[in-house]
Design a protein around this motif. Structure first.
Motif, PDB file in Angstrom:
ATOM      1  N   PRO A 168      31.935  71.627  38.537  1.00 34.16           N
ATOM      2  CA  PRO A 168      31.452  71.633  39.800  1.00 34.16           C
ATOM      3  C   PRO A 168      32.697  71.528  40.879  1.00 34.16           C
ATOM      4  N   SER A 169      31.699  71.134  42.246  1.00 29.42           N
ATOM      5  CA  SER A 169      32.133  70.939  43.150  1.00 29.42           C
ATOM      6  C   SER A 169      31.431  70.699  44.720  1.00 29.42           C
ATOM      7  N   VAL A 170      32.132  70.157  45.221  1.00 28.74           N
ATOM      8  CA  VAL A 170      31.405  69.436  46.124  1.00 28.74           C
ATOM      9  C   VAL A 170      31.543  70.673  47.925  1.00 28.74           C
ATOM     10  N   ALA A 185      25.738  72.889  42.741  1.00 25.15           N
ATOM     11  CA  ALA A 185      24.856  72.680  41.790  1.00 25.15           C
ATOM     12  C   ALA A 185      23.779  73.323  42.049  1.00 25.15           C
ATOM     13  N   ARG A 186      23.181  72.965  42.616  1.00 24.07           N
ATOM     14  CA  ARG A 186      21.638  73.687  42.909  1.00 24.07           C
ATOM     15  C   ARG A 186      21.881  75.476  42.410  1.00 24.07           C
ATOM     16  N   ALA A 230      25.583  65.948  38.022  1.00 22.49           N
ATOM     17  CA  ALA A 230      25.083  66.459  37.068  1.00 22.49           C
ATOM     18  C   ALA A 230      24.172  66.422  36.995  1.00 22.49           C
ATOM     19  N   GLN A 231      23.431  65.569  38.252  1.00 24.99           N
ATOM     20  CA  GLN A 231      21.328  65.251  38.588  1.00 24.99           C
ATOM     21  C   GLN A 231      21.029  65.946  38.887  1.00 24.99           C
ATOM     22  N   THR A 232      22.099  66.759  40.183  1.00 24.11           N
ATOM     23  CA  THR A 232      20.952  67.803  41.423  1.00 24.11           C
ATOM     24  C   THR A 232      20.760  69.060  39.982  1.00 24.11           C
ATOM     25  N   PHE A 233      22.410  69.428  39.335  1.00 21.74           N
ATOM     26  CA  PHE A 233      21.957  71.314  38.374  1.00 21.74           C
ATOM     27  C   PHE A 233      20.496  70.239  37.653  1.00 21.74           C
ATOM     28  N   LEU A 234      20.692  69.339  36.580  1.00 27.08           N
ATOM     29  CA  LEU A 234      19.617  69.321  35.607  1.00 27.08           C
ATOM     30  C   LEU A 234      18.248  68.861  36.282  1.00 27.08           C
ATOM     31  N   ALA A 235      17.910  68.700  37.740  1.00 26.05           N
ATOM     32  CA  ALA A 235      16.762  68.465  38.581  1.00 26.05           C
ATOM     33  C   ALA A 235      16.795  69.836  38.657  1.00 26.05           C
ATOM     34  N   THR A 236      17.294  70.765  39.484  1.00 21.19           N
ATOM     35  CA  THR A 236      17.259  72.022  39.737  1.00 21.19           C
ATOM     36  C   THR A 236      16.600  72.609  38.805  1.00 21.19           C
ATOM     37  N   VAL A 237      17.103  72.600  37.641  1.00 23.10           N
ATOM     38  CA  VAL A 237      16.758  73.286  35.806  1.00 23.10           C
ATOM     39  C   VAL A 237      15.469  73.406  35.585  1.00 23.10           C
TER      40      VAL A 237
END
Length: 619
Positions: A168-170, A185-186, A230-237
């Motif tokens: 993770p990073s921002v 994340a995306r 994590a929410q961003t990654f999971l939603a993108t997948v």
């Protein structure tokens, strides 16, 4: 997750990943690690980390150990049921009630020491039902074994899956708008999905588990940013693949870095916690009330894979696993409410019956959750439930169905219990079961997990006071531990025993349950110490190797071994004294470093054990 080199056996914690594609994390160690062996002539002294500590890849690369742990585990229990404590009665899942366990492995490049391949046909023959392969990390690393392992496991007939190791990073916006703070994340999600597609893998085919995010490090992010990442990654997948992904993480990571959040609970949980006690709704952190996969060890051997490593359990039957891995379905969701719920009053009790929801959400129902009045939600494995110990008067009941995607809406019913004579109550039969751990060590506390259920419906009994009594086989005083079952009917007693121990328990009769007795035993690996009188000596000097174990094993023979040419070789033997002690003279005629240990072979009263390694330098 697991990290291997040539012959590496890792301790009971997920291992930390680093920039060349390793993994890391933390887990909960239950048992003291026995002595290590290695194919290397250099024998590093490794101290296992405490619970929730981290191992870097470099540390993992140093670990060389072989762990042989085949244990018997049985126990017996004494239970007293307070009558009016049983107004709400939980039940076990179908697996807890005794159906065959469905297990599988997860692998990465660490499972290919020196490039050795995995024989997936042997893995399948060993009884594993699924395999999950590391695919990617960051946006520029692909596991070199991903495609051959994925294809090989699938060809062998295993249900197959893939995971991405998160870093993770921002994005620092500097006041510039618009700003995509969670762009990494995306990007990592896109790289993960595109890598699978590039390998010709369709996530919308049968026999393929939902993709998984492996979240074990913070990247320096705050809890809020980490959850959002994590929410961003999971939603993108989910958007790219059409599948709701799983989240892999471990207990203390959820409690700590993720802030015990419930914001991720809509994603199926792949839960890492290395313990022999089965996770329940009352022990899971965050907002999860159930788990899809449970990684319960990183030190279990599987035929076809070099060394020991990660093994996971699926929360359901084989048919449920196959449904969960059916990518051709439109997806999965919590089930709708149960139908035709009815509550039939009886003497101090009400019998609830219902039918399955009209829509199971795309995957089979795991359990039902039943609430009586304002009591806690409890689990029932079947479509019937007896609420007993009810006082006279009106009572309300709710029932909701549960699958791996979550808990659905509730159905409601009411019943009125007439006044009754407590002496007219007919007690019901109960059943005790014991969860069997993979290991028990005389140097550590070990758990005995018990479950108490009603025999006819399988529902569990909370609030039961359980006495677990252990008695060493040879001598010693018995030990009794009292515990109370939780809302899923489980309780854990922690015991210590120097040698194999008999465990006995009884269920006394009450107004609501019948009596019962069970007897069993626990196999134990004794503690065995080893200390050199000096660790450095001139040639021809005098050195002794001393140590001991429990006096109960007086008269047994121990063996001094040295590590040479890639194997352990026995050099001498000694008989344990009446105090359980031994002493070996150590030859010092040759210069160099000598790695030694002491072996106590298995007997009818204990398992085989080796001491820690000690190193002598002869100058």
């Amino acid at each position: 997750m697991a990290c291997r080199g040539s012959g590496v056996q890792v301790p009971s914690a997920p291992l930390k990943g680093v920039r060349d594609g390793g993994r890391h994390g933390a887990g909960h160690l239950v048992f003291h690690a026995p002595a290590m062996e290695s194919s290397s002539t250099a024998q590093p002294q490794v101290r296992w980390p405490r619970a929730d500590s981290l191992l870097t890849k470099e540390a993992c690369g140093m670990v060389r150990a072989k762990w042989s742990a085949r244990r018997r585990w049985v126990a017996v229990v004494t239970v007293a049921l307070p009558a009016l404590l049983l107004a709400t009665l939980p039940a076990l899942s179908s697996q807890a009630a005794g159906t065959a366990l469905v297990t599988g492995v997860d692998v990465s490049r660490w499972d290919h020491p020196n490039g050795v391949g995995i024989d997936w046909t042997k893995v399948k023959a060993a009884g594993r039902s699924f395999a999950i392969v590391k695919a990617t990390q960051r946006t520029n690393y692909t596991n070199p074994y991903f495609t051959p392992d994925f294809t090989g496991a699938r060809t062998a007939g295993l249900v197959i899956g893939a995971y991405h190791y998160a870093e993770p990073s921002v994005t620092t916006c500097g006041g510039v708008l618009p700003c995509d703070r969670y762009k990494s994340a995306r990007d990592q999600a896109k790289y993960f999905v595109s890598t699978m597609r590039g390998a010709g893998i369709s996530l919308r085919s049968t026999g393929v588990l939902p993709p998984a995010l492996d979240l074990e490090i913070t990247g320096g992010l705050s809890s809020g940013d980490l959850v959002a990442w994590a929410q961003t990654f999971l939603a993108t997948v989910r958007s790219l693949s059409g599948r709701t992904p799983m989240l892999y993480t471990y207990h203390s990571f959820i409690i700590g870095p993720l802030g015990n959040t419930s914001a991720l609970a809509s994603y199926p949980l792949w839960y890492a916690r290395y313990t022999t006690t089965v996770p329940t709704a009352t022990t899971l952190p965050g907002g999860w009330r159930t788990w899809a996969l449970w990684q319960y060890t990183s030190t279990e051997s599987t035929n076809g894979i070099t060394g020991a490593g990660d093994v996971n359990r699926f929360n359901g039957s084989l048919s449920t696993l196959q449904a969960f891995a059916d990518g051709t379905a439109s997806g999965y969701a919590p089930p709708t409410e149960p139908v035709t719920l009815a509550a039939t009053p009886g003497v101090g009790a009400a019998t609830l019956t219902w039918s399955a929801p009209l829509d199971d959400g795309g995957v089979p129902i795991l359990n039902y959750r039943v609430k009586v009045d304002d009591g806690p939600a409890v689990l029932a494995p079947t479509s019937s439930f007896v609420a007993w110990g009810l006082p006279a008067g009106s009572h309300s009941f709710t029932v909701a169905a549960e699958n791996v995607a979550g808990i659905g809406p509730t159905a409601v019913a009411t019943a009125t219990i007439a006044a009754y004579d407590p002496l007219s109550v007919r007690p019901s039969a109960t059943t005790l079961t014991i969860a069997r751990p993979v290991a028990a060590s005389g140097a550590s506390w070990f758990p005995v997990q018990v479950r108490l259920v009603r025999t006819d419906t399988g529902q569990a009994l909370p609030g039961a006071v359980i006495s677990v009594v252990s008695q060493p086989e040879l001598s010693g005083s018995p030990t009794a531990v009292g515990v109370t079952t939780d809302t899923e009917g489980t309780a854990t007693a922690w015991l210590r025993a120097a040698i194999d121990t008999q465990v006995t328990a009884t269920v006394p009769a009450s107004a609501w349950n019948s009596s019962g007795t069970a007897v069993g035993s626990v196999r134990v690996r004794p503690a065995l110490s080893a200390v050199l009188s000096t660790t450095s000596v001139k040639r021809t000097g005098v050195v002794r190797l001393r140590g001991g174990t429990t006096p109960l094993l007086a008269g047994e023979t121990v063996y001094r071994q040295i590590y040479t040419a890639g194997r352990w070789v026995t050099k001498s033997s000694a008989v344990l004294s009446v105090t359980g002690r031994y002493s070996f003279p150590v030859p010092t005629s040759r210069k160099g470093r000598v790695t030694m240990r002491v072996l106590l072979p298995a007997s009818t009263h204990h398992l085989r054990v080796t001491s820690r390694q000690v190193v002598l330098t002869v100058r």
